[in-house]
Design a protein around this motif. Structure first.
Motif, PDB file in Angstrom:
ATOM      1  N   ASN A  41      34.765  42.356  34.849  1.00 61.77           N
ATOM      2  CA  ASN A  41      34.612  41.794  36.195  1.00 61.77           C
ATOM      3  C   ASN A  41      35.318  40.440  36.316  1.00 61.77           C
ATOM      4  N   THR A  42      35.176  39.625  35.281  1.00 61.93           N
ATOM      5  CA  THR A  42      35.768  38.279  35.301  1.00 61.93           C
ATOM      6  C   THR A  42      37.287  38.352  35.418  1.00 61.93           C
ATOM      7  N   SER A 189      30.822  31.826  42.379  1.00 62.50           N
ATOM      8  CA  SER A 189      30.476  33.170  41.890  1.00 62.50           C
ATOM      9  C   SER A 189      28.970  33.399  41.974  1.00 62.50           C
ATOM     10  N   SER A 197      28.092  42.802  39.894  1.00 61.79           N
ATOM     11  CA  SER A 197      29.348  42.044  39.792  1.00 61.79           C
ATOM     12  C   SER A 197      29.152  40.755  39.003  1.00 61.79           C
ATOM     13  N   THR A 199      29.727  38.037  36.170  1.00 62.34           N
ATOM     14  CA  THR A 199      30.886  37.558  35.424  1.00 62.34           C
ATOM     15  C   THR A 199      30.415  36.812  34.180  1.00 62.34           C
TER      16      THR A 199
END
Length: 242
Positions: A41-42, A189, A197, A199
């Motif tokens: 995801n990151t 974030s 989602s 990260t």
């Protein structure tokens, strides 16, 4: 950071005592599905937001520096450009939450998740890319435009054959800076992420509540090394361009 890197090689799982050198925590890191999913995801978030912000930031810089704006409107655009840079992340993140709240009334696409995270990251990345590219543009003489016209170059040809190759170091440096900012971002974030989602910065923050493990030391060390390499590479590109 030296202490974090040191404890990522410590055989002892808890405490500050040295239990011997080991690479087990790095091996376990690459078999931890939660961390691997967060890493995917990151990097997806960083790559996509960097591509979008580099395109938009370059266009913004070209429009700002090469279009004959009036003095007042140019000052307005410059203030808009600097606004994401000087605004604290916490305020920008809160503003994004409010904006996405309004947008969710129009479409369910703006539910917290990767899309809202990409939009949030692009919002602040654009300014940094535009500043780097604009500074490169100011170093290029404006008579390049006239010389290209004298040689019967249309604007698309001039852009492709003359301007963009000269801007390439600035564009690459801006893109690497944007990628680094996205890779390390936590506040925006945190406010825009959804359950699926997560990260790496969010995983690291969540783990601090339960106590840091050597796996977290290992992933923190890797993120730090990637960031250092990118920053040094961007600085080297900028110096060579200068």
């Amino acid at each position: 950071m030296l202490a974090v890197a040191l404890f990522s090689f410590n055989r002892a799982r808890h405490g500050l005592s040295w239990g011997g050198f080991t690479l087990d925590w790095y091996l376990r890191l690459f078999s931890n599905e939660a961390i691997l999913e967060a890493a995917r995801n990151t990097f997806f978030l960083a790559l996509l937001s960097t591509l979008l912000s580099t395109l938009l930031g370059t266009l913004f810089a070209l429009g700002l520096e090469r279009h004959p704006w009036g003095r007042g409107f140019r000052a307005f655009l410059e203030n808009v450009l600097y606004l994401p840079v000087v605004t604290p992340d916490l305020i920008l993140a809160a503003a994004l939450v409010v904006a996405f709240g309004f947008l969710r009334a129009v479409s369910s696409l703006f539910e917290p998740g990767l899309l809202t995270m990409v939009i949030g990251h692009v919002t602040f990345q654009v300014a940094f890319v535009a500043l780097v590219v604009a500074s490169r543009l100011r170093s290029l003489p404006r008579d390049l435009d006239e010389a290209a016209r004298d040689l019967y170059a249309t604007y698309p040809v001039y852009l492709r054959r003359v301007l963009l190759p000269l801007l390439a170091p600035g564009i690459v440096a801006g893109a690497m800076l944007a990628f680094t900012l996205s890779l390390d971002d936590f506040v925006i974030s945190f406010f825009t992420a959804g359950p699926a989602s997560q990260t790496l910065p969010l995983i690291i923050y969540a783990s601090t509540r339960r106590g840091l493990t050597p796996e977290i030391h290992a992933v923190s060390t890797l993120i730090f090394l990637v960031t250092v390499v990118l920053v040094l590479s961007a600085e080297r590109l900028t110096r060579r361009a200068a």
